[in-house]
Write a protein that holds these residues in place. Sequence first.
Motif, short mmCIF file in Angstrom:
data_model
loop_
_atom_site.label_atom_id
_atom_site.label_comp_id
_atom_site.label_asym_id
_atom_site.label_seq_id
_atom_site.Cartn_x
_atom_site.Cartn_y
_atom_site.Cartn_z
N ASN A 129 182.04 99.18 -9.97
CA ASN A 129 183.02 98.45 -9.18
C ASN A 129 184.04 99.38 -8.52
N GLY A 130 183.85 100.69 -8.64
CA GLY A 130 184.70 101.67 -7.99
C GLY A 130 185.84 102.22 -8.83
N LYS A 131 186.09 101.66 -10.03
CA LYS A 131 187.16 102.16 -10.89
C LYS A 131 186.80 103.52 -11.47
N GLN A 196 183.62 99.39 -19.48
CA GLN A 196 184.91 99.56 -18.81
C GLN A 196 186.05 98.99 -19.65
N GLU A 197 187.19 99.65 -19.65
CA GLU A 197 188.35 99.18 -20.39
C GLU A 197 188.69 97.75 -19.99
N GLY A 198 188.87 96.90 -21.00
CA GLY A 198 189.23 95.51 -20.75
C GLY A 198 188.06 94.56 -20.66
N GLU A 201 183.78 89.86 -21.55
CA GLU A 201 182.83 88.78 -21.35
C GLU A 201 181.39 89.27 -21.20
N PHE A 202 181.18 90.38 -20.52
CA PHE A 202 179.86 90.99 -20.30
C PHE A 202 178.88 90.02 -19.63
N VAL A 203 179.41 89.22 -18.70
CA VAL A 203 178.57 88.36 -17.89
C VAL A 203 178.05 89.13 -16.69
N ASN A 204 178.93 89.90 -16.05
CA ASN A 204 178.56 90.75 -14.92
C ASN A 204 179.25 92.10 -15.10
N PRO A 205 178.87 92.84 -16.13
CA PRO A 205 179.61 94.04 -16.49
C PRO A 205 179.44 95.17 -15.49
N SER A 206 180.48 95.99 -15.38
CA SER A 206 180.44 97.19 -14.55
C SER A 206 180.24 98.40 -15.44
N GLY A 207 179.29 99.26 -15.08
CA GLY A 207 179.02 100.45 -15.88
C GLY A 207 178.99 101.70 -15.01
N ASN A 229 177.47 104.28 -6.58
CA ASN A 229 178.52 105.16 -7.09
C ASN A 229 178.04 106.06 -8.24
N TYR A 230 176.72 106.02 -8.55
CA TYR A 230 176.23 106.78 -9.70
C TYR A 230 176.45 108.27 -9.51
#
Length: 528
Positions: A129-131, A196-198, A201-207, A229-230
Amino acid sequence: MTKGTIYDLRDQLAVGQISRRQFLKRAGALGISAAATSTLLASAASSAATRKTGGTLRVCIASGGQTDSLDPTKFLSTGDYARGHSIYNPLVALNPSMQPIPALAESWESNSTADEWVFSLRKGVTFSNGKDFTSADVLYSLQRHLRPESESPGKPLLEQVTEMKADGAHVVRMKTASPNADLPILFTQPQFMISQEGEEEFVNPSGTGGFIMKEYEVGIYARVERNPNYWGDCYLDALEWITNVDGTARMNAMMAGEYDIATEVDRNLIDLVERAPGVEIVASASGRHTNLSMMCDREPTSNHDLRQALKYCIPREQIIQNAFKGYGMVGNDHQVSPTDPFYCDEIAQRTFDPDKARHHFKKSGVDGASITLYTSDMAVSGSEAIALIFAEGAKAAGIDLQVQVAPPGSYWSKVWMQVPVCVSGWDARPTADLMLTIANKSDGSWNETAWGSERFDQLLVAARGETDATKRKGMYCEMQRMLHDDGGVGMLGFYDMIDSRRDNVVGFDPHPAGYNRDAFFATDISFA
């Protein structure tokens, strides 16, 4: 000589699991001609070069169900591990030599007593997600395992870390309750992938992994697409994960061209799969094993000479060829696999020797007695066949070994660790320390032979804190020798993990940790 054996040699050489010298020696032992050997060498050298970018690769995995999750703290199945590695990264990965290599941690170091560690994190990494990825994500991900309500399988392993804190955005410092030179390998465990911090829910997780989850149906299907972004290399546009727990149906679909990779080939289907056009077997030498468990705290196996007699009765090569269909390695009466960097090759290999078995059997004083060997395919697939091969070996030494097939539903509760002699099976563990500790420590709850040694227990602790690799290997050699000479383990064999791929798939190579624990599996594979 089988096609699988040839491919196995080629692939192990290509990924560095065996040296060129070992390759030539094994090829010669198998009777592979000089011309064929040259062809295999050329194939191994070129396998990494014949890649193309793009495409969607279909992987059929053998395990999964309604307990599947995208939350690393809830990972239980090999399917969880495989999907997880496509969207997340761990701090540390394992190479095909089972040595720790950088992933999200680019380096690490300890103090002289291996109870304080510093992990330097990779810079310039972002989540899908760019973070930006920082030490806060590492602390958050790991501390989730330690919450009071956590039921994470990784929780007992991580509890040895008594302190973890950030030292800036890209450094994490840790302290352990006792010295542990293997701490970096701990973080190769699939449950310790970094989210990711926070994230809760892990429904649509960002890795930070090579792919982004796009579709997910629990226990059935998942589709991941390339993460722009990999931070590393990635060849495919997308991966599809299809769950099919029916081994025959999975292989039939593979041979029909429905999948590009299908995992966990039943040994009874290997010959059929090998003959299918365009399909190859991928055999990964591993630490998975099946062994003879002889209880050292009760008669008759408390008798050292009887245990020695039974060890000399094991037709090791025959078990590998017949029960394991040639996909395995002989063991040497301890649980450390030849794939482990701390395997002690200084100990002479014990071989099938009816004369020595007869000598020790007579010396034991129980000469003439009938011995019952309990087994069940619940221990490991093929255990019943293995027990019968072993019984024939015992017969050659004049030992009457009666095979008793136990009901599978109660094998682990009413047979294992309850009867004097039985067949046992173990999954691989990531380190020699973990395997030796779980199976042999005097007060261990899974010490399946009730063998104990104060010296052995002392060496476990000393080796765990030793940072000099040469000294450490010497300690592990001494432990393996103690088990070989005196312990209650008769090693029936280490067996390969058997998967399959289409012949246009590149990068799906043997790995002793298995494809599902290979942190870079998803980003290494491509089409040729």
